[in-house]
Scaffold this motif. Structure first.
Motif, mmCIF file in Angstrom:
data_model
loop_
_atom_site.group_PDB
_atom_site.id
_atom_site.type_symbol
_atom_site.label_atom_id
_atom_site.label_comp_id
_atom_site.label_asym_id
_atom_site.label_seq_id
_atom_site.Cartn_x
_atom_site.Cartn_y
_atom_site.Cartn_z
ATOM 1 N N CYS A 64 0.822 -1.222 0.000
ATOM 2 C CA CYS A 64 0.000 0.000 0.000
ATOM 3 C C CYS A 64 0.848 1.261 0.000
ATOM 4 C CB CYS A 64 -0.930 -0.011 1.210
ATOM 5 S SG CYS A 64 -2.201 -1.303 1.160
ATOM 6 N N LYS A 65 2.009 1.229 0.638
ATOM 7 C CA LYS A 65 2.862 2.409 0.689
ATOM 8 C C LYS A 65 3.839 2.484 -0.477
ATOM 9 C CE LYS A 65 2.676 2.922 5.707
ATOM 10 N NZ LYS A 65 3.423 3.062 6.979
ATOM 11 N N PRO A 125 3.304 2.860 -3.896
ATOM 12 C CA PRO A 125 3.087 3.984 -4.824
ATOM 13 C C PRO A 125 3.521 5.329 -4.248
ATOM 14 C CG PRO A 125 1.191 2.517 -4.813
ATOM 15 C CD PRO A 125 2.079 2.060 -3.709
ATOM 16 N N TYR A 126 3.294 5.555 -2.970
ATOM 17 C CA TYR A 126 3.727 6.823 -2.354
ATOM 18 C C TYR A 126 5.251 6.939 -2.394
ATOM 19 C CZ TYR A 126 4.360 10.499 1.106
ATOM 20 O OH TYR A 126 4.729 11.658 1.740
ATOM 21 N N MET A 127 5.948 5.851 -2.122
ATOM 22 C CA MET A 127 7.408 5.859 -2.175
ATOM 23 C C MET A 127 7.905 6.126 -3.589
ATOM 24 S SD MET A 127 10.012 2.790 -1.085
ATOM 25 C CE MET A 127 11.790 2.975 -1.272
ATOM 26 N N LEU A 167 6.337 7.859 -6.115
ATOM 27 C CA LEU A 167 6.110 9.238 -6.517
ATOM 28 C C LEU A 167 6.997 10.203 -5.733
ATOM 29 C CD1 LEU A 167 2.209 9.209 -6.826
ATOM 30 C CD2 LEU A 167 3.917 9.019 -8.655
ATOM 31 N N LYS A 168 7.165 9.994 -4.442
ATOM 32 C CA LYS A 168 7.988 10.896 -3.654
ATOM 33 C C LYS A 168 9.455 10.796 -4.046
ATOM 34 C CE LYS A 168 8.975 12.470 1.000
ATOM 35 N NZ LYS A 168 8.636 12.374 2.436
ATOM 36 N N HIS A 228 9.907 12.651 -7.352
ATOM 37 C CA HIS A 228 9.823 14.093 -7.117
ATOM 38 C C HIS A 228 11.139 14.625 -6.542
ATOM 39 C CE1 HIS A 228 8.863 17.654 -4.594
ATOM 40 N NE2 HIS A 228 8.108 17.992 -5.648
ATOM 41 N N ASN A 271 6.656 5.002 8.179
ATOM 42 C CA ASN A 271 6.218 6.398 8.105
ATOM 43 C C ASN A 271 7.383 7.357 8.290
ATOM 44 O OD1 ASN A 271 3.574 5.616 7.692
ATOM 45 N ND2 ASN A 271 2.983 5.831 9.836
ATOM 46 N N LEU A 297 9.534 7.336 5.013
ATOM 47 C CA LEU A 297 8.883 7.978 3.866
ATOM 48 C C LEU A 297 8.471 9.416 4.151
ATOM 49 C CD1 LEU A 297 6.608 5.026 2.666
ATOM 50 C CD2 LEU A 297 8.823 5.728 1.764
ATOM 51 N N MET A 338 6.084 10.395 6.139
ATOM 52 C CA MET A 338 4.646 10.462 6.352
ATOM 53 C C MET A 338 4.353 10.880 7.790
ATOM 54 S SD MET A 338 3.617 6.980 4.262
ATOM 55 C CE MET A 338 1.852 7.269 4.394
#
Length: 588
Positions: free
Chosen positions: A207-208, A210-212, A214-215, A218, A298, A301, A303
């Motif tokens: 679940c985490k 995709p966030y990793m 994109l970040k 960036h 968290n 990343l 978060m």
């Protein structure tokens, strides 16, 4: 290097850099392809010969030290000797040789690429020649040095570690054994924890993911446009650019590593059950481990902190926070908890130090102090002869580096330095320029504590001189007793404090001497001191190496020197079992 201002300037700078980057990458790759097989062959043959040649000695000496270890109980010794050691001895040659092949291939391919980009960096002269030459001869010499250092670790450092295990530790050291009564419950809890944590932690990691992704993209693109972070150095540009393309693979690898780590994280429930003697606490840990992983991911990343998952207590005492703070202070001391800012002010130049550079500075100081001690007669011909032997000289191998470290600590305490001040009174190890190496913190943090203790002791010049000579001659009680090292501290308490500090410095120095590169550099130092003694005294006979020596041991060197009661026992000239093993190996 200042980052270009404006989007157009940044884009134009990036376009101009592309041809240079491509040319250097192609040239470095060609050199890497040429030297990769040769370097792989050198490291594989050299390391394999060391592993296989020392394998019988390692096996015999390991069994001997485990059996003679005073800190291990009989049940634990039996389990290690029957179940653990045979497996390790079987896997060690296979793993070592495989790692040598992979490491040799990686070093032979990547080292020429690194050297090519480094040759084109700022401040270099005759860049075209160095772009072709750098990474050729240096890579071959580096591979030979790696084999040499690996041999020193296997032959010297390993036996030194096993000696520490075999010898009796201090009275406050824990005694380890296995309680058979709690083993079945611990095994059940460990298996249950792995079964539960594997799917749940894997789900959290997926679940985490995709966030990793994109970040990370960036952050990398932001550094690319502004030439910051990994893109600020020329040598790092190709790998930083490659990181943008391969970042999805890195995310997939992180998810897979989380899945693999969940097995070990869940199996730790067995350790909790064994330590707390309670199956209930093991079940509580299985639930809490999900919250622990969620909070850790968290933090990594960036978060929001915390976790929505429950985190029940799994210890009888509230030691979780204490354990966390202890682990934090051990891996990163209190003086380093506040990490330096990512962007450093350009108005103040910061000298970044590397571990090898620090070791170079230590050996330069040892060289300078050693020459002075040779001229003063503190280092004798017998010390040099002993340093060349297998047992080594305590005065040169331990006393001299401990003496240099003490001078740095005294210098730092007098200057009220926030870190450690080198002999040039300019270079200083602080929280901002220290090497980013957790192993380095293991030595730096204790040294900072000793510096503060020396500052609090408020030693006089006579006491500093006495303490320095005491640290130098600590490993030779006979010379320490017969030498005039100055007036001792009058207070019994201060004598005991300095005696404890000397022992700590000796222990830290002994740990530093086990570093892979230390033995090789120490050999050059001994050769230099031998040349200085030859110039001072002329040619000397080697027959002194066979003269019998009497070694005296005492409980407290300060107590023996200054009238306190002590006991001294004369040791035998018989060889230790370790020396017998090394004589059969016959490698120096």
């Amino acid at each position: 290097m200042e980052s270009p201002k404006g989007v157009l300037a940044s884009l134009w700078n990036f376009i101009c850099f592309l041809p240079i980057f491509s040319g250097l990458l192609i040239l470095g790759t060609i050199k890497g392809i040429i030297f990769c097989p040769l370097i792989c062959l050198i490291m594989t043959i050299g390391n394999s010969a060391i592993i296989l040649g020392l394998w019988p000695a390692h096996g015999a000496w390991t069994y001997y030290c485990i059996v003679r270890a005073k800190r291990l109980g009989p049940v634990l010794k039996l389990v290690i000797c029957i179940c653990v050691l045979p497996l390790l001895l079987i896997l060690w040659p296979a793993v070592g040789i495989l790692a040598s092949i992979i490491g040799g291939a990686a070093y032979g391919f990547l080292s020429p690429i690194f050297a090519t980009f480094d040759a084109a960096g700022e401040g270099k002269t005759n860049k075209l020649l160095h772009c072709f030459y750098d990474g050729t001869r240096g890579t071959i010499e580096g591979s030979l040095t790696t084999v040499r250092d690996f041999g020193d670790v296997c032959y010297h450092s390993y036996f030194s570690y096993m000696d520490d295990l075999r010898q009796k530790g201090p009275p406050d050291v824990d005694y380890y054994d296995i309680r058979l009564l709690y083993l079945p419950a611990a095994v059940i809890a460990g298996v249950l924890g792995s079964i539960i944590d594997l799917p749940l932690i894997s789900l959290i990691a997926i679940c985490k993911g995709p966030y990793m992704l994109l970040k990370g993209w960036h952050r990398l693109f932001q550094d690319l446009i502004g030439r910051e972070g990994p893109f600020s150095e020329t040598i790092c540009v190709p790998f930083a650019g490659l990181a943008i393309l391969l970042w999805p693979l890195a995310v997939v690898g992180a998810v897979l590593c989380s899945m693999a780590a969940s097995i070990f994280l869940g199996s730790y429930a067995g350790v909790v059950v064994y330590q707390e003697s309670s199956i209930w606490f093991g079940l509580c840990y299985i639930v809490a481990s999900l919250s622990i992983y969620d909070e850790y991911s968290n933090d990594v990343l960036g978060m929001p902190e915390g976790s929505i998952m429950p985190r029940p207590h799994f210890r009888k005492k509230n030691v979780l926070s204490r354990t966390s703070s202890l682990a934090s202070s051990f891996s990163r001391p209190n003086s380093f908890l506040n990490a330096p800012s990512r962007t450093v002010s350009l108005k103040h130049t910061m000298v970044e130090l590397k571990p090898l550079e620090l070791l170079d500075r230590l050996f330069k100081e040892m060289q300078r102090q050693g020459e002075i001690m040779v001229s003063e007669g503190l280092i004798t011909l017998q010390d040099v002869v002993d340093a060349k032997s297998d047992n080594g000289s305590q005065v040169i191998s331990i006393g001299l580096p401990a003496y240099c470290l003490l001078q740095m600590l005294l210098r730092s305490a007098k200057a009220n330095s926030v870190g450690l001040l080198f002999a040039d009174n300019v270079t200083e190890i602080t929280s901002t320029n220290r090497p980013e190496d957790t192993i380095f913190d293991w030595f730096l943090h204790p040294l900072l504590i000793i510096r503060d203790q020396i500052k609090a002791a408020n030693l006089s010049e006579a006491e500093e001189y006495c303490f320095s000579k005491f640290v130098l001659l600590f490993g030779d009680p006979v010379r320490l007793k017969n030498s005039n090292i100055g007036s001792p501290p009058e207070s019994d308490r201060k004598r005991a404090e300095l005696d404890a500090l000397a022992r700590r410095l000796q222990g830290i120095t002994k740990s530093i001497s086990r570093y892979p590169t230390f033995r090789r550099r120490f050999g050059c130092l001994v050769k230099s001191l031998s040349d200085d003694l030859a110039k001072k005294n002329g040619s000397y006979s080697r027959s002194s190496n066979n003269e019998p020596k009497t070694i005296l041991r005492s409980k407290s060197a300060f107590g023996r020197m200054f009238g306190q009661k002590s006991s001294m026992n004369k040791t035998s000239n018989d060889k230790e079992p370790q020396q017998v093993v090394r004589d059969h190996v016959g490698i120096l």
